[in-house]
Motif scaffolding. Structure first.
Motif, PDB file in Angstrom:
ATOM      1  N   GLY A  37      38.593  42.776  32.473  1.00 26.83           N
ATOM      2  CA  GLY A  37      38.262  43.003  33.846  1.00 26.83           C
ATOM      3  C   GLY A  37      38.258  44.498  34.219  1.00 26.83           C
ATOM      4  N   GLY A  38      37.757  44.607  35.338  1.00 25.38           N
ATOM      5  CA  GLY A  38      37.559  46.022  36.100  1.00 25.38           C
ATOM      6  C   GLY A  38      38.659  47.068  35.858  1.00 25.38           C
ATOM      7  N   THR A  39      39.874  46.418  36.317  1.00 26.26           N
ATOM      8  CA  THR A  39      41.205  47.116  36.520  1.00 26.26           C
ATOM      9  C   THR A  39      41.590  47.898  35.121  1.00 26.26           C
ATOM     10  OG1 THR A  39      41.918  45.478  37.940  1.00 26.26           O
ATOM     11  CG2 THR A  39      43.432  47.296  37.221  1.00 26.26           C
ATOM     12  N   PRO A  40      41.587  47.433  34.025  1.00 26.36           N
ATOM     13  CA  PRO A  40      42.064  48.151  32.770  1.00 26.36           C
ATOM     14  C   PRO A  40      40.925  49.190  32.138  1.00 26.36           C
ATOM     15  CG  PRO A  40      41.852  45.964  32.141  1.00 26.36           C
ATOM     16  CD  PRO A  40      41.399  45.925  33.613  1.00 26.36           C
ATOM     17  N   GLY A 137      46.110  42.306  34.220  1.00 26.89           N
ATOM     18  CA  GLY A 137      45.391  42.804  35.477  1.00 26.89           C
ATOM     19  C   GLY A 137      45.960  41.636  36.555  1.00 26.89           C
ATOM     20  N   LEU A 138      45.399  41.497  37.685  1.00 27.74           N
ATOM     21  CA  LEU A 138      45.683  40.557  38.540  1.00 27.74           C
ATOM     22  C   LEU A 138      44.586  40.010  39.184  1.00 27.74           C
ATOM     23  CD1 LEU A 138      48.097  39.099  40.169  1.00 27.74           C
ATOM     24  CD2 LEU A 138      47.920  40.838  41.887  1.00 27.74           C
ATOM     25  N   GLY A 139      44.354  38.678  39.094  1.00 25.05           N
ATOM     26  CA  GLY A 139      43.140  37.973  39.597  1.00 25.05           C
ATOM     27  C   GLY A 139      43.373  37.878  41.081  1.00 25.05           C
ATOM     28  N   HIS A 143      46.112  34.898  39.562  1.00 27.17           N
ATOM     29  CA  HIS A 143      46.078  34.537  38.123  1.00 27.17           C
ATOM     30  C   HIS A 143      46.259  35.722  37.111  1.00 27.17           C
ATOM     31  CE1 HIS A 143      41.268  34.899  37.623  1.00 27.17           C
ATOM     32  NE2 HIS A 143      42.002  36.069  37.366  1.00 27.17           N
ATOM     33  N   LYS A 212      43.419  43.644  46.645  1.00 31.64           N
ATOM     34  CA  LYS A 212      44.334  43.107  45.654  1.00 31.64           C
ATOM     35  C   LYS A 212      45.741  43.148  46.457  1.00 31.64           C
ATOM     36  CE  LYS A 212      42.020  41.932  42.169  1.00 31.64           C
ATOM     37  NZ  LYS A 212      42.032  42.719  40.862  1.00 31.64           N
TER      38      LYS A 212
HETATM   39  P1  PGA Z   1      39.701  42.617  37.704  1.00 32.59           P
HETATM   40  O1  PGA Z   1      40.382  41.231  37.138  1.00 32.59           O
HETATM   41  O2  PGA Z   1      40.498  43.740  37.060  1.00 32.59           O
HETATM   42  O3  PGA Z   1      37.964  42.816  37.393  1.00 32.59           O
HETATM   43  O4  PGA Z   1      40.215  42.685  39.139  1.00 32.59           O
HETATM   44  C1  PGA Z   1      41.480  40.902  37.130  1.00 32.59           C
HETATM   45  C2  PGA Z   1      41.664  39.587  36.669  1.00 32.59           C
HETATM   46  O5  PGA Z   1      41.162  38.507  36.948  1.00 32.59           O
HETATM   47  O6  PGA Z   1      42.727  39.345  36.066  1.00 32.59           O
END
Ligand code: PGA
Length: 270
Positions: A37-40, A137-139, A143, A212
């Protein structure tokens, strides 16, 4: 649960990378659970920088959370391979550090027998003694991995259908740029379950951005519910560190208290 609020994405990423580096230095053969994901990405960039300064990944073992079903690393079976999470990990982390190929575990999106693969994946995690630190991360729908709303909080590694919101989010992040039609995105994924994630000894969750903020407040301060599968964080028994930026923290009711606790702990060397 330690909730650490940093001014921006860069500071969040540096803080998170320092925690991971601390585990690696303390236990060079530690087992890390990794997220895409973009966050990490910023956290991985910082780990790469630390590697150039000597951080050693040669004994580190990794398990990734998830992969789209039908995609994978093998270019001879290239169903949207460019978008595979295996490739993401290779590009954003693995190819820049001295991790051993045999120590990397990724859900195989191209497996011929997903059920059997998922059982094997769980057994592998157990065989190496479990995950020491799970990075998450956090969707947008709350999720972890691809544990979409309604997933059992005891779920194990399995095939999961993706929600429209996840398809939308990931289309924006990974597919649009590659000029792939949304209808051609994979609609299923292999994911570690919430039960699998909760068995990790410790958890590090990173979250940034105002998009988020609402879902993070539900995850941390709302009721524990399978409708926000990451709310299971409230059940975890190990050390939990949640590192977020100010924008993501903006809807938390108790952010003042979290900052106060961080200061106090720092003051008392805890
Ligand atoms: P994101 O995705 O870091 O790209 O926002 C997080 C995730 O879906 O767990």
């Amino acid at each position: 649960m330690d909730i650490i609020i940093r001014d921006n994405y860069e500071e969040m990423s540096t803080y998170a990378a320092e925690i991971i580096a601390g585990y690696i230095k303390y236990k060079p053969d530690c087992v890390l659970g990794l997220a895409t994901g973009g966050t990490p990405i910023g956290t991985y960039k910082e780990l790469i920088r630390m590697h150039h300064e000597g951080l050693d990944f040669s004994q580190v073992i990794t398990f990734n959370l998830d992969e789209y079903l039908g995609v994978g690393m093998e270019l001879e079976r290239p169903y949207h391979s460019d978008q595979s999470y295996a490739r993401f990990m290779h590009e954003e982390l693995f190819k820049h550090i001295n991790i051993k190929k045999e120590n990397i575990h990724l859900p195989d999106g191209q497996t011929e027998d997903p059920k059997k693969f998922c059982i094997w994946y769980e057994a592998e995690i157990k065989r190496v003694g479990g995950i020491d630190l799970q990075i998450l991360g956090l969707g947008g729908d709350g999720h972890w991995g691809f544990n979409e709303p309604g997933s059992s909080l005891g779920s194990r590694t399995r095939v999961q259908a993706l929600t429209e919101q996840t398809l939308d989010d990931n289309y924006e992040a990974f597919y649009k740029n590659a000029n792939i039609e949304r209808s051609k995105m994979p609609h299923f994924a292999i994911t570690m379950g919430i039960g699998t994630i909760l068995e990790a000894k410790n958890i590090l969750m990173v979250v940034n951005g105002s998009k988020k903020a609402n879902i993070l407040a539900k995850c941390l301060e709302g009721p524990i519910t399978s409708q926000v599968t990451s709310s299971a964080i409230q059940l975890h028994s190990g050390e939990i560190t949640v590192v977020i930026d100010e924008a993501a923290a903006s809807k938390l009711t108790h952010s003042g208290r979290y900052k106060h606790i961080e200061k106090l702990k720092h003051q008392f060397g805890l």
